[in-house]
Design a protein around this motif. Structure first.
Motif, short mmCIF file in Angstrom:
data_model
loop_
_atom_site.label_atom_id
_atom_site.label_comp_id
_atom_site.label_asym_id
_atom_site.label_seq_id
_atom_site.Cartn_x
_atom_site.Cartn_y
_atom_site.Cartn_z
N ASP A 65 69.71 79.30 31.54
CA ASP A 65 70.27 77.80 31.86
C ASP A 65 69.57 77.10 30.44
O ASP A 65 68.70 77.69 29.86
CB ASP A 65 69.60 77.03 32.84
N VAL A 66 70.25 75.95 30.19
CA VAL A 66 70.07 75.36 28.97
C VAL A 66 68.84 74.26 29.15
O VAL A 66 68.08 73.64 28.26
CB VAL A 66 71.19 74.41 28.47
N ASN A 92 74.20 79.52 46.75
CA ASN A 92 75.33 79.12 47.13
C ASN A 92 75.98 79.97 48.27
O ASN A 92 75.99 81.25 47.96
CB ASN A 92 76.23 79.38 45.88
N TYR A 125 68.50 66.38 35.32
CA TYR A 125 67.42 67.08 36.36
C TYR A 125 66.19 66.13 36.62
O TYR A 125 65.60 65.87 37.57
CB TYR A 125 66.91 68.42 35.77
N GLN A 153 78.25 80.08 38.78
CA GLN A 153 78.47 79.44 39.77
C GLN A 153 78.40 77.81 39.44
O GLN A 153 77.35 77.33 38.93
CB GLN A 153 77.36 79.35 41.07
N GLY A 168 73.71 79.77 34.03
CA GLY A 168 73.53 78.41 34.42
C GLY A 168 72.83 78.18 35.91
O GLY A 168 73.32 77.64 36.90
N MET A 206 74.25 75.46 45.40
CA MET A 206 74.38 74.31 45.32
C MET A 206 75.45 73.78 46.33
O MET A 206 76.58 73.16 46.25
CB MET A 206 75.16 74.01 43.88
N ASP A 215 71.47 77.85 25.20
CA ASP A 215 72.70 77.14 25.34
C ASP A 215 73.84 77.98 25.25
O ASP A 215 74.04 78.55 23.93
CB ASP A 215 72.77 76.07 24.11
N PHE A 216 74.90 78.16 26.17
CA PHE A 216 75.89 79.04 26.04
C PHE A 216 77.09 78.62 24.80
O PHE A 216 77.82 79.03 24.75
CB PHE A 216 76.77 78.95 27.51
C1 LIG Z 1 76.46 71.93 38.18
S1 LIG Z 1 74.92 73.00 37.84
C2 LIG Z 1 75.13 74.40 38.72
C3 LIG Z 1 73.54 75.08 38.90
C4 LIG Z 1 73.80 76.20 39.50
N1 LIG Z 1 74.49 77.36 39.10
C5 LIG Z 1 74.09 76.05 41.19
O1 LIG Z 1 75.15 76.31 41.48
O2 LIG Z 1 73.28 75.33 41.71
C6 LIG Z 1 75.28 73.64 36.17
C7 LIG Z 1 74.23 74.25 35.22
O3 LIG Z 1 74.71 74.76 34.12
C8 LIG Z 1 73.68 74.42 33.07
N2 LIG Z 1 74.47 74.20 31.84
C9 LIG Z 1 75.54 73.38 31.37
N3 LIG Z 1 75.84 73.50 30.32
C10 LIG Z 1 75.18 74.64 29.87
C11 LIG Z 1 75.13 75.28 28.51
N4 LIG Z 1 75.97 74.76 27.44
N5 LIG Z 1 74.48 76.27 28.32
C12 LIG Z 1 73.53 76.67 29.36
N6 LIG Z 1 73.68 76.09 30.75
C13 LIG Z 1 74.34 75.11 30.91
C14 LIG Z 1 73.13 73.19 33.50
O4 LIG Z 1 71.79 72.80 32.90
C15 LIG Z 1 73.14 73.26 34.92
O5 LIG Z 1 71.91 73.86 35.57
#
Ligand SMILES: C[S@@+](CC[C@H](N)C(=O)[O-])C[C@H]1O[C@@H](n2cnc3c(N)ncnc32)[C@H](O)[C@@H]1O
Length: 224
Positions: free
Chosen positions: A81-82, A41, A29, A125, A60, A1, A109-110
């Motif tokens: 990822d969610v 990253n 998204y 990340q 994530g 990212m 979902d975490f």
């Molecule tokens: C800011 S993005 C970062 C994505 C990736 N790690 C990057 O650095 O490009 C945060 C990611 O976390 C995921 N996410 C947020 N809350 C979540 C949850 N409760 N369970 C699983 N994934 C989650 C989102 O869908 C998103 O893709």
């Protein structure tokens, strides 16, 4: 990212959301055909390059660039990822670059799911969310690391938020490397801290403007 110029505003809005992370992130998204840069990253590359490849968990994973980089460098990856939208894009990106196997994409979902234990590398990340306390995510990530394995956590430093991010009034959702070390070493397991750094990085905003952001970087090896 390496490019996250407008994700911040969405994070801010998430505080007003009903708590359905899947719906929220799918909408984030869907707003753009491509949300992130497609590049891995930089702190992942910096920190994982010296590690012996094994099993990796990317928490994530978003549109999948980190998971793809890891698979290209010999890791067997579980990427979670969610957002189904993000995961579809991630799998398509992997297919585009010729990765047929080596990555398992999981929608979880975490808030309610915790990963299995025993990964050689767990990478988290920019997993920032007002509805998912970072200490809980860190504990879950740490528990998934095998003895001898590595934990890599990277996120926005509260003193290094970009002017356009919309994050300024929610600084407590972010962490310093010292915060990460303190939380990790209070929890279970015994850890060797390899890296606890604040790293500056120049990023480009939505209008093409540039600013310096700061990444908090923790890499630790699990002793037991
Ligand atoms: C800011 S993005 C970062 C994505 C990736 N790690 C990057 O650095 O490009 C945060 C990611 O976390 C995921 N996410 C947020 N809350 C979540 C949850 N409760 N369970 C699983 N994934 C989650 C989102 O869908 C998103 O893709």
């Amino acid at each position: 990212m390496t490019h996250q110029h407008d994700g911040g505003a969405h994070l801010h809005n998430e505080t007003h959301h009903d708590g359905d992370a899947a719906q929220f992130w799918d909408e984030v998204y869907r707003e753009k055909a491509k949300r992130w840069s497609g590049n891995p990253n930089p702190q992942l590359i910096a920190e994982a390059t010296g590690l012996v490849p094994g099993t990796a968990l990317d928490l994530g994973c978003g549109e999948g660039a980190d998971a793809i980089w890891l698979a290209q460098h010999g890791w067997t990856v579980t990427a979670v990822d969610v957002s189904a939208v993000a995961l579809e894009r991630a799998a398509a990106h992997a297919a585009d670059v010729g990765i047929q196997d080596g990555i398992a994409w999981l929608r979880r979902d975490f808030a309610s799911w915790h990963p299995e234990e025993g990964f050689d590398l767990v990478s988290s990340q920019f997993l920032h969310s007002p509805i998912l306390p970072w200490r809980d995510s860190l504990a879950s990530a740490a528990a998934a690391v095998a003895p001898g394995g590595a934990l890599l956590v990277v996120g926005h430093h509260p003193d290094g938020l970009t002017p356009w991010s919309g994050h300024k009034d929610m600084k407590d959702k972010f962490f310093t490397p010292e915060d990460l070390v303190e939380a990790l070493t209070r929890g279970p397991g015994s850890w060797r801290i390899n890296v606890a750094d604040s790293r500056e990085r120049v990023v480009t905003g939505p209008e093409g403007q540039q600013a310096t952001t700061i990444d908090s970087v923790l890499r630790a090896t699990r002793r037991s």
